[in-house]
Design an enzyme around this catalytic site. Structure first.
Site, PDB file in Angstrom:
ATOM      1  N   ASP A 117       0.835  -1.191   0.000  1.00 64.34           N
ATOM      2  CA  ASP A 117       0.000   0.000   0.000  1.00 64.34           C
ATOM      3  C   ASP A 117       0.876   1.251   0.000  1.00 64.34           C
ATOM      4  O   ASP A 117       1.881   1.323   0.717  1.00 64.34           O
ATOM      5  CB  ASP A 117      -0.884  -0.030   1.253  1.00 64.34           C
ATOM      6  N   GLU A 160      15.052 -14.248  -0.754  1.00 63.58           N
ATOM      7  CA  GLU A 160      15.365 -15.419   0.067  1.00 63.58           C
ATOM      8  C   GLU A 160      14.287 -16.492  -0.047  1.00 63.58           C
ATOM      9  O   GLU A 160      14.501 -17.636   0.356  1.00 63.58           O
ATOM     10  CB  GLU A 160      15.505 -15.011   1.536  1.00 63.58           C
TER      11      GLU A 160
END
Length: 546
Positions: free
Chosen positions: A211, A271
């Protein structure tokens, strides 16, 4: 409803998002499983087979975190828990597992720029100027005359500063007073938010919608924003009745330090193989430029959306060309995620005054342009903006600016699953927002088994996109507008598609590019022959080179 077999967990494809189709769910309004009038996580899980039947790649769930709900979840008081009205963490885990079994990835809405004023971080921060989190939010002393530190304005109207008597200082809130802005200049704040991100990645989410991604940093010197000349004002980010449009927001957002944080965020995403994020850029002047910066390869999020296709004015052929030419100019390596509707804007069927033909043609256009796409719940049904009476309003934005701007409730009314009751199969009790009577005739049950329905048109064009590498990941060239006629090509090695759209009320004739072409998708009086083609009003064709 079309039967969907369970699929194995989505393959780890680090590029799945490129050209992917994401279905946005506004959880309050999707499906109520507890019969309290508010949608919840178990309701979403119940309806996942329907979403899978559309052929989309992922779902994006708007905020369901613990919140006072002053802005309906975009004011977070606990980033690592589920608000009881939506269920529990265990419910979320079940949702994620069920989605993965159906081949759907799960993206959630992270609101990092600000928290609720009920978040423990803010409650500690406002308690004194010397506590451990005193600098976790944007605090500033008043001017000598006691007024706010600068002229910044809130998107929700009025000054972006609120006086706090405990600290004898102002705090920044770019949105509601109850949504204080976090201080990203503090490394501890950045780390805390990255820890939140890791919490959800460890829980199995496949990505995030971020957002207000360009609001993370404010100018450290708190300099005034300059005035914006009237001729440069527009309603892309805020309605024209809002004085927010009177400023050029040079210092209250879009700061260069954001790039360093986004690199840290991307390193964390990387990751987790296949994790991806899309950022919402709230800026009327620099949206495309920021998109290019924020989606730089390996340096930021994978994709962003600006507000070009969410604008009030209907998307014309010339405007499509203008948008993509500007994108190619300022962000040649950027990756856009396009949407026509979402939880913050008037539904595009109403906004652009579309009939059934227009709805089909624009949906197909969205499926064919270069970029990823977001579909908003009910868009595939052709839902219009609901008229919500003032006494039924929930949105503080609409209450503030009524009646010139009626807020966002009209696009947030409940999903309609069936027409057997006034609540559309959403709930057995009165919903938090009323179901529009005119929506009942467009319910899932009414359209599901109807070959010519708009719902099944969406299924068909998503299948077209899924079956074409050119539409998902190919280049886009030859973009051309001639009146209401829009044409372009999508290409990958071994596949070239020619796309033509008539975005107007009169038939148009056109010449086909050199070569041999076979129609793969078309509607509305397409008649190829002798190197030419006639497109009827609000019709289109997609052809493959053979």
């Amino acid at each position: 409803m079309t039967a969907i077999a369970e699929a194995p967990n989505p393959a780890i494809d680090p590029d799945w998002w490129r050209g992917g189709v994401i279905y946005q769910i506004y959880p309050r309004s999707f499906q109520d499983s507890t019969q309290d009038g508010i949608g919840d996580l178990n309701g979403i899980t119940e309806r996942l087979p329907y979403i899978a039947s559309l052929g989309v790649d992922a779902i994006w769930i708007s905020p369901f975190f613990t919140s006072p709900m002053k802005d309906f979840g975009y004011d977070v008081s606990d980033y690592c828990d589920v608000d009881p009205m939506f269920g529990t963490l265990a419910d979320f885990d079940r949702l994620t597992e069920a989605a993965h079994r159906l081949g759907l990835r799960v993206m959630i809405d992270l609101v990092l720029s600000h928290s609720s004023d009920k978040h423990p971080w803010f409650e500690e921060s406002r308690s004194s100027r010397t506590n451990d989190r005193a600098d976790w939010y944007v605090w500033a002393d008043p001017k000598p005359d006691g007024t706010a530190p600068n002229n910044w304005l809130s998107i929700f109207g009025g000054p972006a500063w609120h006086w706090d008597a405990r600290r004898q200082q102002y705090y920044l809130h770019n949105f509601l007073v109850s949504q204080p802005d976090l201080n990203f200049h503090n490394p501890e704040v950045q780390q805390a938010l990255l820890d939140v991100t890791r919490f959800w990645l460890d829980r199995g989410v496949d990505g995030f919608r971020l957002d207000t991604i360009n609001f993370y940093f404010a100018d450290a010197l708190l300099r005034d924003n300059p005035a914006l000349p009237p001729e440069r004002r527009n309603a892309k980010v805020a309605p024209m009745v809002n004085p927010y449009n009177h400023q050029e927001h040079l210092h209250s957002k879009n700061q260069p330090e954001n790039l360093d944080f986004l690199k840290r965020f991307r390193d964390l995403l990387d990751e987790y193989p296949g994790a991806a994020a899309v950022g919402e850029i709230g800026d009327a002047q620099l949206g495309m430029e920021l998109l290019g910066q924020y989606t730089r390869e390996g340096q930021g999020v994978q994709m962003c959306y600006a507000f070009e296709f969410l604008a009030p004015d209907r998307l014309t052929a010339a405007r499509v060309v203008e948008v993509f030419e500007h994108l190619d100019d300022v962000a040649p390596d950027g990756w856009a995620c396009w949407a026509f509707s979402n939880h913050d804007v008037t539904r595009h069927i109403t906004r652009w005054h579309l009939d059934e033909r227009g709805a089909r043609t624009y949906a197909t256009l969205l499926a064919c342009v270069r970029g990823s796409i977001c579909l908003y719940q009910g868009e595939e049904l052709g839902l219009t903006e609901a008229a919500v009476a003032y006494e039924d309003l929930q949105d503080p934005y609409g209450i503030e600016f009524w009646p010139e701007f009626k807020g966002r409730d009209g696009c947030r009314t409940p999903m309609v699953w069936e027409a057997s009751n006034t609540n559309g199969g959403f709930s057995e009790v009165k919903p938090w927002l009323p179901v529009a009577t005119e929506h009942l005739g467009r319910s899932v049950a009414m359209q599901d088994d109807l070959d010519g329905s708009l719902l099944n048109h969406y299924r068909r064009i998503i299948a077209l996109r899924n079956g074409s590498e050119a539409l998902q990941k190919g280049t886009q060239d030859g973009l051309y507008a001639d009146g209401n006629l829009l044409t372009f090509r999508r290409t990958v090695p071994g596949e070239t598609l020619f796309c033509a759209f008539n975005l107007g009320d009169d038939a148009v004739g056109m010449a086909l590019p050199d070569g041999n072409w076979r129609m793969v998708e078309g509607i509305g009086g397409t008649a190829p022959g002798q190197g030419g083609l006639t497109l009827g009003a609000w019709s289109y064709c997609v052809m493959r080179a053979v």
